[in-house]
Motif scaffolding. Structure first.
Motif, PDB file in Angstrom:
ATOM      1  N   UNK A 185      22.849  81.309  79.021  1.00  0.00           N
ATOM      2  CA  UNK A 185      22.105  80.063  78.855  1.00  0.00           C
ATOM      3  C   UNK A 185      21.068  79.952  79.964  1.00  0.00           C
ATOM      4  N   UNK A 186      19.851  79.574  79.589  1.00  0.00           N
ATOM      5  CA  UNK A 186      18.807  79.277  80.569  1.00  0.00           C
ATOM      6  C   UNK A 186      18.566  77.775  80.569  1.00  0.00           C
ATOM      7  N   UNK A 187      18.628  77.173  81.750  1.00  0.00           N
ATOM      8  CA  UNK A 187      18.399  75.730  81.856  1.00  0.00           C
ATOM      9  C   UNK A 187      17.203  75.473  82.774  1.00  0.00           C
ATOM     10  N   UNK A 188      16.529  74.368  82.530  1.00  0.00           N
ATOM     11  CA  UNK A 188      15.392  73.950  83.356  1.00  0.00           C
ATOM     12  C   UNK A 188      15.836  72.772  84.200  1.00  0.00           C
ATOM     13  N   UNK A 189      15.723  72.934  85.528  1.00  0.00           N
ATOM     14  CA  UNK A 189      16.188  71.899  86.457  1.00  0.00           C
ATOM     15  C   UNK A 189      15.141  71.697  87.546  1.00  0.00           C
ATOM     16  N   UNK A 190      15.350  70.674  88.377  1.00  0.00           N
ATOM     17  CA  UNK A 190      14.486  70.448  89.531  1.00  0.00           C
ATOM     18  C   UNK A 190      14.665  71.584  90.541  1.00  0.00           C
ATOM     19  N   UNK A 191      13.587  71.945  91.204  1.00  0.00           N
ATOM     20  CA  UNK A 191      13.653  73.035  92.174  1.00  0.00           C
ATOM     21  C   UNK A 191      14.588  72.709  93.346  1.00  0.00           C
ATOM     22  N   UNK A 192      14.805  71.425  93.624  1.00  0.00           N
ATOM     23  CA  UNK A 192      15.661  71.050  94.749  1.00  0.00           C
ATOM     24  C   UNK A 192      17.122  71.424  94.528  1.00  0.00           C
ATOM     25  N   UNK A 193      17.574  71.423  93.269  1.00  0.00           N
ATOM     26  CA  UNK A 193      18.976  71.709  92.970  1.00  0.00           C
ATOM     27  C   UNK A 193      19.171  73.119  92.429  1.00  0.00           C
ATOM     28  N   UNK A 194      18.085  73.801  92.070  1.00  0.00           N
ATOM     29  CA  UNK A 194      18.187  75.127  91.450  1.00  0.00           C
ATOM     30  C   UNK A 194      18.961  76.142  92.302  1.00  0.00           C
ATOM     31  N   UNK A 195      18.703  76.258  93.638  1.00  0.00           N
ATOM     32  CA  UNK A 195      19.463  77.239  94.430  1.00  0.00           C
ATOM     33  C   UNK A 195      20.964  76.965  94.449  1.00  0.00           C
ATOM     34  N   UNK A 196      21.349  75.681  94.507  1.00  0.00           N
ATOM     35  CA  UNK A 196      22.778  75.341  94.515  1.00  0.00           C
ATOM     36  C   UNK A 196      23.433  75.733  93.198  1.00  0.00           C
ATOM     37  N   UNK A 197      22.759  75.459  92.087  1.00  0.00           N
ATOM     38  CA  UNK A 197      23.302  75.821  90.773  1.00  0.00           C
ATOM     39  C   UNK A 197      23.446  77.326  90.662  1.00  0.00           C
ATOM     40  N   UNK A 198      22.426  78.062  91.118  1.00  0.00           N
ATOM     41  CA  UNK A 198      22.486  79.522  91.060  1.00  0.00           C
ATOM     42  C   UNK A 198      23.636  80.064  91.910  1.00  0.00           C
ATOM     43  N   UNK A 199      23.872  79.464  93.069  1.00  0.00           N
ATOM     44  CA  UNK A 199      24.960  79.909  93.942  1.00  0.00           C
ATOM     45  C   UNK A 199      26.319  79.715  93.278  1.00  0.00           C
ATOM     46  N   UNK A 200      26.553  78.530  92.737  1.00  0.00           N
ATOM     47  CA  UNK A 200      27.836  78.270  92.090  1.00  0.00           C
ATOM     48  C   UNK A 200      27.980  79.090  90.792  1.00  0.00           C
ATOM     49  N   UNK A 201      26.873  79.311  90.116  1.00  0.00           N
ATOM     50  CA  UNK A 201      26.931  80.095  88.872  1.00  0.00           C
ATOM     51  C   UNK A 201      27.353  81.526  89.155  1.00  0.00           C
ATOM     52  N   UNK A 202      26.936  82.077  90.304  1.00  0.00           N
ATOM     53  CA  UNK A 202      27.278  83.464  90.637  1.00  0.00           C
ATOM     54  C   UNK A 202      28.773  83.660  90.824  1.00  0.00           C
TER      55      UNK A 202
END
Length: 227
Positions: free
Chosen positions: A197-214
């Motif tokens: 799934x690809x989601x579009x989010x604010x750049x401020x939260x994107x790194x945190x989401x990517x970290x937890x997703x990994x």
């Protein structure tokens, strides 16, 4: 001098090949050996080829309904309903947008220039003309069954939730909502219930989401009533 006459019998005897020459010492020819294994293999190959041909013919008969563009739409322009038509194509596994989503497509914008005759894919559309621009980012998620709704659809609004795995060292790790309004940009469901799934989010939260997703600690909650 007396010349003896040869009888016809003597002439025939002289024409016969002698028994003492090399030609009389031919080796015996062995009987032809039959090879049933090779014959069986040939039959199997023939049957296998016929079966493969049949499967290809049957596969080519699988048709799906897809969206085709009938007029040029520039990048960033809204895709009009008049530019969409239904076509039946072979099911090749490519993620074309199904025609049943035509109403959702008519609410989106072209992410690239769309030419007449183009078969539409999710990556060719955007939910706004400046969806991925300043302040926005795309984040890819590889989710398992249970981490996303089974009926999740492209362009839906979802909540992104941090779900800590059991056994984490920090006892203070708690579930929390990372963003309440992420847009599903694309989705490719897997056979086991999960998918990419690809989601579009604010750049401020994107790194945190990517970290937890990994680490597999992301879940999506669908919000069907939110557009």
């Amino acid at each position: 001098m007396r010349i003896s006459e040869k009888t016809p019998q003597d002439a025939r005897a002289a024409a016969r090949p002698g028994l003492s020459g090399p030609a009389s010492r031919k080796l015996p020819v062995p009987p032809r050996e039959r090879k049933p294994a090779l014959a069986a293999l040939a039959v199997l190959l023939i049957l296998g080829g016929a079966l493969a041909t049949t499967l290809l013919v049957m596969r080519s008969g699988d048709r799906v309904s897809a969206v085709q563009i009938t007029q040029q739409v520039g990048a960033g322009q809204r895709i009009p309903a008049s530019a969409l038509r239904e076509v039946q194509i072979a099911d090749t596994g490519i993620d074309y947008v199904a025609y049943r989503y035509k109403d959702e497509v008519a609410k989106t914008y072209a992410a690239v220039t769309l030419l007449p005759g183009t078969l539409l894919t999710q990556q060719m559309t955007s939910n706004s003309s400046d969806q991925v621009g300043p302040g926005k980012a795309k984040v890819g998620l590889s989710l398992k069954a249970g981490q996303m709704p089974g009926d999740l659809r492209w362009s839906e609004i979802v909540q992104v939730v941090y779900v800590p795995t059991a056994g984490r060292g920090s006892v203070t790790a708690q579930q929390k909502v990372l963003t309440t309004a992420a847009r599903v940009g694309s989705i490719s469901s897997g056979r086991s219930g999960g998918g990419l799934v690809t989601i579009v989010v604010d750049t401020t939260i994107a790194p945190t989401i990517a970290q937890y997703a990994s680490s597999g600690e992301i879940a999506l909650i669908s919000l069907p009533g939110v557009k």
